[in-house]
Enzyme design. Structure first.
Site, PDB file in Angstrom:
ATOM      1  N   ILE A  13       4.676  10.412  33.713  1.00 38.81           N
ATOM      2  CA  ILE A  13       5.087   9.916  35.038  1.00 38.81           C
ATOM      3  C   ILE A  13       6.614   9.885  35.124  1.00 38.81           C
ATOM      4  CG2 ILE A  13       4.836   8.044  36.710  1.00 38.81           C
ATOM      5  CD1 ILE A  13       2.287   7.169  35.143  1.00 38.81           C
ATOM      6  N   LEU A  34      10.878   9.790  22.269  1.00 41.91           N
ATOM      7  CA  LEU A  34      10.088  11.021  22.100  1.00 41.91           C
ATOM      8  C   LEU A  34       8.804  10.783  21.307  1.00 41.91           C
ATOM      9  CD1 LEU A  34      12.964  13.620  21.496  1.00 41.91           C
ATOM     10  CD2 LEU A  34      11.898  12.963  23.654  1.00 41.91           C
ATOM     11  N   ASP A  59      14.993   4.140  20.816  1.00 44.48           N
ATOM     12  CA  ASP A  59      13.829   3.261  20.930  1.00 44.48           C
ATOM     13  C   ASP A  59      14.249   2.005  21.693  1.00 44.48           C
ATOM     14  OD1 ASP A  59      11.657   1.414  20.187  1.00 44.48           O
ATOM     15  OD2 ASP A  59      11.137   3.015  18.773  1.00 44.48           O
ATOM     16  N   SER A 125      -0.157  -1.689  36.259  1.00 52.23           N
ATOM     17  CA  SER A 125      -1.383  -0.892  36.321  1.00 52.23           C
ATOM     18  C   SER A 125      -2.461  -1.658  37.072  1.00 52.23           C
ATOM     19  CB  SER A 125      -1.847  -0.637  34.880  1.00 52.23           C
ATOM     20  OG  SER A 125      -3.148  -0.097  34.870  1.00 52.23           O
ATOM     21  N   TYR A 150      -3.758  -3.349  25.699  1.00 50.24           N
ATOM     22  CA  TYR A 150      -2.898  -2.556  26.595  1.00 50.24           C
ATOM     23  C   TYR A 150      -2.821  -3.225  27.969  1.00 50.24           C
ATOM     24  CZ  TYR A 150      -1.494   0.743  30.092  1.00 50.24           C
ATOM     25  OH  TYR A 150      -0.859   1.297  31.176  1.00 50.24           O
ATOM     26  N   LYS A 154       0.336  -5.337  30.088  1.00 46.04           N
ATOM     27  CA  LYS A 154       0.855  -5.095  31.450  1.00 46.04           C
ATOM     28  C   LYS A 154       0.903  -6.409  32.224  1.00 46.04           C
ATOM     29  CE  LYS A 154       1.761  -0.848  31.169  1.00 46.04           C
ATOM     30  NZ  LYS A 154       3.152  -0.441  31.171  1.00 46.04           N
ATOM     31  N   PHE A 179      -2.786   3.183  40.257  1.00 44.08           N
ATOM     32  CA  PHE A 179      -4.223   3.406  40.074  1.00 44.08           C
ATOM     33  C   PHE A 179      -4.365   4.563  39.063  1.00 44.08           C
ATOM     34  CE2 PHE A 179      -6.494   0.195  42.454  1.00 44.08           C
ATOM     35  CZ  PHE A 179      -5.385  -0.561  42.813  1.00 44.08           C
ATOM     36  N   ARG A 293     -19.239   3.623  28.999  1.00 46.06           N
ATOM     37  CA  ARG A 293     -18.181   3.372  28.018  1.00 46.06           C
ATOM     38  C   ARG A 293     -17.836   1.878  28.072  1.00 46.06           C
ATOM     39  NH1 ARG A 293     -12.584   6.654  28.866  1.00 46.06           N
ATOM     40  NH2 ARG A 293     -12.515   5.319  30.708  1.00 46.06           N
TER      41      ARG A 293
HETATM   42  P1  NAD Z   1       3.737   8.658  28.599  1.00 48.19           P
HETATM   43  O1  NAD Z   1       3.258   8.278  27.248  1.00 48.19           O
HETATM   44  O2  NAD Z   1       3.627  10.073  29.008  1.00 48.19           O
HETATM   45  O3  NAD Z   1       5.256   8.202  28.781  1.00 48.19           O
HETATM   46  C1  NAD Z   1       5.799   7.083  28.128  1.00 48.19           C
HETATM   47  C2  NAD Z   1       7.110   7.530  27.502  1.00 48.19           C
HETATM   48  O4  NAD Z   1       7.685   6.393  26.831  1.00 48.19           O
HETATM   49  C3  NAD Z   1       6.928   8.621  26.433  1.00 48.19           C
HETATM   50  O5  NAD Z   1       7.811   9.681  26.677  1.00 48.19           O
HETATM   51  C4  NAD Z   1       7.240   7.911  25.099  1.00 48.19           C
HETATM   52  O6  NAD Z   1       7.842   8.790  24.184  1.00 48.19           O
HETATM   53  C5  NAD Z   1       8.167   6.810  25.558  1.00 48.19           C
HETATM   54  N1  NAD Z   1       8.167   5.617  24.703  1.00 48.19           N
HETATM   55  C6  NAD Z   1       7.106   4.925  24.227  1.00 48.19           C
HETATM   56  N2  NAD Z   1       7.531   3.886  23.476  1.00 48.19           N
HETATM   57  C7  NAD Z   1       8.889   3.908  23.500  1.00 48.19           C
HETATM   58  C8  NAD Z   1       9.914   3.106  22.919  1.00 48.19           C
HETATM   59  N3  NAD Z   1       9.620   2.065  22.147  1.00 48.19           N
HETATM   60  N4  NAD Z   1      11.195   3.431  23.153  1.00 48.19           N
HETATM   61  C9  NAD Z   1      11.518   4.493  23.919  1.00 48.19           C
HETATM   62  N5  NAD Z   1      10.603   5.294  24.487  1.00 48.19           N
HETATM   63  C10 NAD Z   1       9.305   5.003  24.284  1.00 48.19           C
HETATM   64  O7  NAD Z   1       2.973   7.709  29.635  1.00 48.19           O
HETATM   65  P2  NAD Z   1       2.879   7.793  31.227  1.00 48.19           P
HETATM   66  O8  NAD Z   1       1.498   8.163  31.582  1.00 48.19           O
HETATM   67  O9  NAD Z   1       4.007   8.566  31.769  1.00 48.19           O
HETATM   68  O10 NAD Z   1       3.035   6.257  31.579  1.00 48.19           O
HETATM   69  C11 NAD Z   1       4.288   5.694  31.906  1.00 48.19           C
HETATM   70  C12 NAD Z   1       4.119   4.205  32.119  1.00 48.19           C
HETATM   71  O11 NAD Z   1       3.182   3.982  33.163  1.00 48.19           O
HETATM   72  C13 NAD Z   1       3.582   3.460  30.898  1.00 48.19           C
HETATM   73  O12 NAD Z   1       4.213   2.198  30.836  1.00 48.19           O
HETATM   74  C14 NAD Z   1       2.110   3.299  31.210  1.00 48.19           C
HETATM   75  O13 NAD Z   1       1.560   2.196  30.571  1.00 48.19           O
HETATM   76  C15 NAD Z   1       2.158   3.105  32.720  1.00 48.19           C
HETATM   77  N6  NAD Z   1       0.893   3.467  33.366  1.00 48.19           N
HETATM   78  C16 NAD Z   1       0.329   4.689  33.110  1.00 48.19           C
HETATM   79  C17 NAD Z   1      -0.879   5.032  33.709  1.00 48.19           C
HETATM   80  C18 NAD Z   1      -1.547   6.345  33.402  1.00 48.19           C
HETATM   81  O14 NAD Z   1      -2.760   6.454  33.606  1.00 48.19           O
HETATM   82  N7  NAD Z   1      -0.831   7.374  32.930  1.00 48.19           N
HETATM   83  C19 NAD Z   1      -1.484   4.138  34.604  1.00 48.19           C
HETATM   84  C20 NAD Z   1      -0.875   2.909  34.843  1.00 48.19           C
HETATM   85  C21 NAD Z   1       0.329   2.596  34.223  1.00 48.19           C
HETATM   86  C1  WQD Z   2     -12.045   7.395  34.860  1.00 49.16           C
HETATM   87  C2  WQD Z   2     -13.563   7.472  35.061  1.00 49.16           C
HETATM   88  C3  WQD Z   2     -14.832   6.805  33.127  1.00 49.16           C
HETATM   89  C4  WQD Z   2     -13.514  10.113  30.579  1.00 49.16           C
HETATM   90  C5  WQD Z   2      -7.583   4.194  32.370  1.00 49.16           C
HETATM   91  C6  WQD Z   2      -7.010   2.892  31.892  1.00 49.16           C
HETATM   92  C7  WQD Z   2      -6.137   2.288  32.946  1.00 49.16           C
HETATM   93  C8  WQD Z   2      -5.094   3.280  33.452  1.00 49.16           C
HETATM   94  C9  WQD Z   2      -5.668   4.605  33.779  1.00 49.16           C
HETATM   95  C10 WQD Z   2      -3.038   2.886  32.372  1.00 49.16           C
HETATM   96  C11 WQD Z   2     -14.319   6.278  34.485  1.00 49.16           C
HETATM   97  C12 WQD Z   2     -15.044   8.279  33.441  1.00 49.16           C
HETATM   98  C13 WQD Z   2     -13.692   9.247  31.638  1.00 49.16           C
HETATM   99  C14 WQD Z   2     -14.588  10.927  30.144  1.00 49.16           C
HETATM  100  C15 WQD Z   2     -15.949   9.952  31.878  1.00 49.16           C
HETATM  101  N1  WQD Z   2      -4.094   3.546  32.475  1.00 49.16           N
HETATM  102  N2  WQD Z   2     -14.883   9.169  32.279  1.00 49.16           N
HETATM  103  N3  WQD Z   2     -15.774  10.817  30.822  1.00 49.16           N
HETATM  104  O1  WQD Z   2     -10.717   4.089  32.646  1.00 49.16           O
HETATM  105  O2  WQD Z   2     -10.199   4.265  35.144  1.00 49.16           O
HETATM  106  O3  WQD Z   2      -8.363   3.935  33.535  1.00 49.16           O
HETATM  107  O4  WQD Z   2      -6.507   5.076  32.724  1.00 49.16           O
HETATM  108  O5  WQD Z   2      -2.707   1.867  32.888  1.00 49.16           O
HETATM  109  O6  WQD Z   2      -5.557   1.159  32.368  1.00 49.16           O
HETATM  110  O7  WQD Z   2      -8.077   2.015  31.563  1.00 49.16           O
HETATM  111  O8  WQD Z   2      -9.493   6.111  33.595  1.00 49.16           O
HETATM  112  O9  WQD Z   2      -9.634   8.548  33.299  1.00 49.16           O
HETATM  113  O10 WQD Z   2     -10.378   7.033  31.410  1.00 49.16           O
HETATM  114  O11 WQD Z   2     -11.774   7.154  33.475  1.00 49.16           O
HETATM  115  O12 WQD Z   2     -17.047   9.895  32.455  1.00 49.16           O
HETATM  116  O13 WQD Z   2     -14.489  11.715  29.192  1.00 49.16           O
HETATM  117  O14 WQD Z   2     -14.056   8.619  34.369  1.00 49.16           O
HETATM  118  O15 WQD Z   2     -16.013   6.201  32.700  1.00 49.16           O
HETATM  119  O16 WQD Z   2     -15.394   6.023  35.353  1.00 49.16           O
HETATM  120  P1  WQD Z   2      -9.818   4.533  33.711  1.00 49.16           P
HETATM  121  P2  WQD Z   2     -10.272   7.271  32.876  1.00 49.16           P
END
Ligand code: NAD
Ligand code: WQD
Length: 338
Positions: A13, A34, A59, A125, A150, A154, A179, A293
């Site tokens: 992101i 990284l 870091d 999240s 996790y 948050k 989301f 799950r």
């Molecule tokens: P990502 O793992 O791709 O990006 C996180 C980045 O942070 C990585 O590049 C990693 O190298 C870096 N990082 C981790 N620990 C670090 C540290 N101690 N110091 C410096 N850098 C560090 O994840 P993302 O999907 O881009 O998510 C970004 C943020 O959004 C995260 O906080 C995640 O929890 C939150 N988030 C993600 C999702 C999702 O589904 N992807 C959903 C909700 C919230």
């Molecule tokens: C989506 C749907 C699964 C994989 C997670 C974290 C949440 C947020 C986003 C960071 C569900 C189904 C999944 C598979 C499946 N991350 N599924 N087969 O669980 O909504 O959210 O990621 O903040 O905190 O919990 O996302 O993509 O894992 O699942 O059927 O192999 O797909 O059961 O209904 P989720 P997901």
């Protein structure tokens, strides 16, 4: 020029948000260790925007390092993405997750306070809502009932930042509750590169589509949803990136804390997503129904109207475009971003 520090800026992101920030005229400084991304992402950002952002391989647990970043740059606001995000792993290694996501974040907030930079956008999240009482979920819905460290990390960050805003009215904090971010940059140059076998739905489907994995495991078809499979609010990562532009602009003009959902407001089932992906890649994708799950909920989708009201943001991309861009990125980057 306004300068934004982006922690985790080479991640999934973060890299899309850095690109959008640069395209909107911001100067960007990235801090990333990284752990879950590669330095090659910086070249991709340069290819798209024509600008190479300043980068610190660092870091956020390194307090002196963070102080140095603030001393060497005139930072106006921070967007904080850095953290660990694997739900299952967080259950196995809670201390590792709390150290990174809580101690690392507190270090950052302390460095900000010391430097007098009190404008922050935080990656929260939808997981903070636990099993929601009703959908669509509004920001005043009950939070808590997280089922893994996790998610709890948050929610704890949200509480920490709420307390900071109570203690010092100079802070501006946006707690963005994402989301389910999916998709990739429309250029095919940026996207999600999961480590090992993906846990999340769309990266898993992408690997079924490219033949790396045999079939999709659908976790349960007995939920109280239209087709029995889990329903989520999938949002294109480029829409999410744009939401950060609106949020940071808003934060720079308003003090205090706001909780804001970033979603589309539409729910899609696992099978809906699978079928949209089949359209994108032009072939049928095999799946099998398995048990639910543990920790999963039936449905989760946003009421995103607060983001529209506060800073004029709404999602533009639909599920077909999300799958198209995921597939395009998968095809163009068989070995990830190197
Ligand atoms: P990502 O793992 O791709 O990006 C996180 C980045 O942070 C990585 O590049 C990693 O190298 C870096 N990082 C981790 N620990 C670090 C540290 N101690 N110091 C410096 N850098 C560090 O994840 P993302 O999907 O881009 O998510 C970004 C943020 O959004 C995260 O906080 C995640 O929890 C939150 N988030 C993600 C999702 C999702 O589904 N992807 C959903 C909700 C919230
Ligand atoms: C989506 C749907 C699964 C994989 C997670 C974290 C949440 C947020 C986003 C960071 C569900 C189904 C999944 C598979 C499946 N991350 N599924 N087969 O669980 O909504 O959210 O990621 O903040 O905190 O919990 O996302 O993509 O894992 O699942 O059927 O192999 O797909 O059961 O209904 P989720 P997901």
């Amino acid at each position: 020029m306004t300068t934004i520090l982006v922690t985790g800026g080479t991640g999934y992101i973060g890299s899309h948000t850095v690109t959008a920030l640069i395209q909107n005229g911001y100067e960007v400084v990235i801090v990333d260790n990284l752990y879950n991304s590669s330095k090659a992402v910086l070249n991709r950002i340069e290819t798209i925007t024509g600008i190479m952002p300043k980068f610190y391989e660092m870091d956020i647990l390194d307090r002196d390092g963070l102080d140095r970043v603030f001393a060497e740059n005139s930072i106006d606001a921070v967007i904080h993405f850095a953290g660990y995000k694997a739900v299952g792993e967080s259950v196995e290694k809670p201390l590792v997750y709390y150290e990174n996501n809580i101690s690392g974040s507190v270090n950052l907030y302390q460095a900000m306070a010391k430097a007098g930079c009190k404008t922050l956008v935080f990656s929260s999240s939808a997981t903070v809502y636990g099993d929601p009482e009703k959908c669509p979920i509004t920001e005043d819905s009950k939070v808590g009932g997280t089922t893994n460290p996790y998610g709890t990390s948050k929610l704890m960050n949200e509480h920490i930042l709420e307390d900071v805003c109570v203690s010092d009215p100079d802070w501006s904090v946006m707690l963005l509750r994402y989301f389910n971010p999916i998709g990739a940059h429309t250029s095919g140059l940026l996207g999600e590169v999961p480590n090992g076998i993906p846990n999340n739905l769309v990266p898993y489907i992408a690997r079924v589509a490219n033949g790396t994995l045999e079939f999709l495991r659908v976790f349960g078809n007995d939920y109280p949803t239209p087709d029995g499979t889990g329903v989520r609010d999938y949002i294109h990562v480029m829409d999410l990136a744009d939401g950060h532009i609106g949020a940071v602009r808003y934060a720079m003009e308003h003090k205090g804390v706001e909780h804001v959902n970033l979603g589309t407001g539409r729910g899609y089932s696992v099978l809906d997503v699978l079928h949209a992906y089949e359209k994108a890649c032009g072939k049928q994708l095999p799946y099998r129904i398995l048990e639910r799950r543990p920790g999963d909920i039936a449905e989760c989708y946003a009421d995103p109207s607060k983001a529209l009201r506060l800073f004029g943001w709404k999602a533009r991309y639909d599920i077909d475009e999300m799958c198209r861009d995921s597939w395009n990125f998968t095809l163009q980057n068989p070995d990830g971003i190197k």
